[in-house]
Design an enzyme around this catalytic site. Structure first.
Site, mmCIF file in Angstrom:
data_model
loop_
_atom_site.group_PDB
_atom_site.id
_atom_site.type_symbol
_atom_site.label_atom_id
_atom_site.label_comp_id
_atom_site.label_asym_id
_atom_site.label_seq_id
_atom_site.Cartn_x
_atom_site.Cartn_y
_atom_site.Cartn_z
ATOM 1 N N GLU A 128 41.335 41.345 120.114
ATOM 2 C CA GLU A 128 42.087 42.184 119.626
ATOM 3 C C GLU A 128 41.932 43.047 118.437
ATOM 4 O OE1 GLU A 128 44.064 41.937 122.302
ATOM 5 O OE2 GLU A 128 45.734 41.413 121.549
ATOM 6 N N THR A 185 49.184 50.080 120.487
ATOM 7 C CA THR A 185 49.516 49.121 119.810
ATOM 8 C C THR A 185 49.177 49.260 118.289
ATOM 9 O OG1 THR A 185 49.189 47.401 121.248
ATOM 10 C CG2 THR A 185 49.214 46.694 119.032
HETATM 11 N N1 HSE Z 1 52.610 41.254 117.901
HETATM 12 C C1 HSE Z 1 52.058 42.636 118.357
HETATM 13 C C2 HSE Z 1 52.640 43.679 117.957
HETATM 14 C C3 HSE Z 1 51.725 42.602 119.807
HETATM 15 O O1 HSE Z 1 54.118 43.686 118.139
HETATM 16 O O2 HSE Z 1 51.999 44.521 117.475
HETATM 17 C C4 HSE Z 1 51.017 43.797 120.343
HETATM 18 O O3 HSE Z 1 51.257 43.754 121.715
#
Ligand code: HSE
Length: 319
Positions: free
Chosen positions: A135, A188
């Protein structure tokens, strides 16, 4: 008939919905579908390579250090002091930059595959920090709210990050999830860069109350309390503007009786919690029609919370 040989394995890792509105970076759950599939084969090259990728429209990198699947396999081998040739075929079976934990599913499938081929030297819990590094590579931050549910299945709370401390929450029996992905891309990394770094104490108090209410709702099997607690006053207002017709979709879903509605991860996918499969299906259809009316193509899924997580696929005859 050909079969998998001992040096080949196929692993499916499910998509996941993270945050559940109020729990930014601390809640996530796995879906039955979609997900990613990895076919991994050991070889004598001494190198980890991405041999093929399908379903990504040519968008994903094939360099070992840049692709999350190969990068985490290399980390795994380094950690165990192994020099092993590995060929990876990645079948992307879900949209990229969708908020459905696409990079997480690839990393998790790759790690479960290499661990299986290496005789399960690590537990799934021990694979988690490696998946989190995937990630970090994908979006600059090692959050675990997609990789943990994809790896373990179920509804996962990240109680803490240092070290990662995961807690499986009870899954209410009649809870169904509808997922609608509008065909727009929100990386993201970008969706995180837009977030505030400071929040007023009063907002934090509201958010803490909702997080606690959500956990209580899961334990008490209380869908009304779950719905009431699915409020996010910190992240959603910032991100909703990038999701086409977000508030119109929310109105539609809530009027149709959804338990709750929100952004899946960093979006653009939205999700509903519903009391039945039929209700989730109907609401998906309404949301899909709304997007279609605005010429936004979309994909819909209905799923219970997947309790299994990544799974090794049975032997097949077509490899
Ligand atoms: N918790 C993370 C965000 C997940 O909201 O950025 C990304 O899919």
């Amino acid at each position: 008939m050909k079969q998998h040989m001992k040096n080949t394995v196929t692993v499916f890792a499910p998509a996941s919905v993270s945050n559940i509105n109020c729990g930014f970076d601390i809640f996530g759950f796995a879906l039955d579908e979609p997900g990613d599939e990895i076919v991994m084969t050991l070889n004598d090259s001494g190198k980890v390579t991405i041999d093929a990728i399908t379903g990504d429209e040519g968008l994903l990198p094939k360099d070992t250090e840049k692709n999350t699947a190969s990068a985490v396999v290399q980390l795994y081998l380094n950690q165990l002091g192994l020099q092993q040739g590995v060929g990876i075929v990645l079948h992307k079976k879900m949209p990229l930059n969708s908020g459905l934990g696409s990079s997480a599913a690839s990393s998790v499938a790759a790690l479960v595959a290499i661990n299986t081929l290496m005789g399960n030297r690590l537990t799934r819990r021990e694979l988690l920090p490696l998946a989190m590094e995937g990630e970090r590579l994908a979006c600059g931050n090692a959050h675990a709210d997609n990789v943990a549910p994809s790896l373990f299945g179920g509804l996962v709370l990240l109680r803490g990050y240092n070290p990662p401390d995961t807690v499986q929450l009870p899954v209410p029996e009649n809870l169904w999830c509808g997922v609608v992905h509008p065909d727009v891309s929100i990386p993201t990394r970008e969706a995180r860069q837009m977030l505030p770094t400071m929040i007023p104490l009063r907002d934090a108090v509201t958010q803490w109350g909702n997080v606690a209410g959500l956990v209580a709702g899961f334990y008490q099997n209380d869908l009304e309390l779950i719905g009431r607690s699915m409020q996010d006053i910190i992240i959603e207002p910032v991100r909703a503007g990038r999701i086409p017709h977000f508030y119109a979709m929310r109105d539609l879903a809530m009027k149709a009786g959804a338990v709750g509605f929100g952004i899946s991860g960093s979006g653009p996918t939205v999700f509903t919690f519903c009391e039945s499969e039929k209700q989730a299906q109907l609401i998906n259809e309404q949301l899909s029609s709304l997007l279609n009316e605005h010429a936004i193509t979309n994909q819909c899924y209905v799923s219970k919370i997947n309790q299994q997580g990544a799974r090794i696929e049975p032997l097949t005859s077509d490899l």
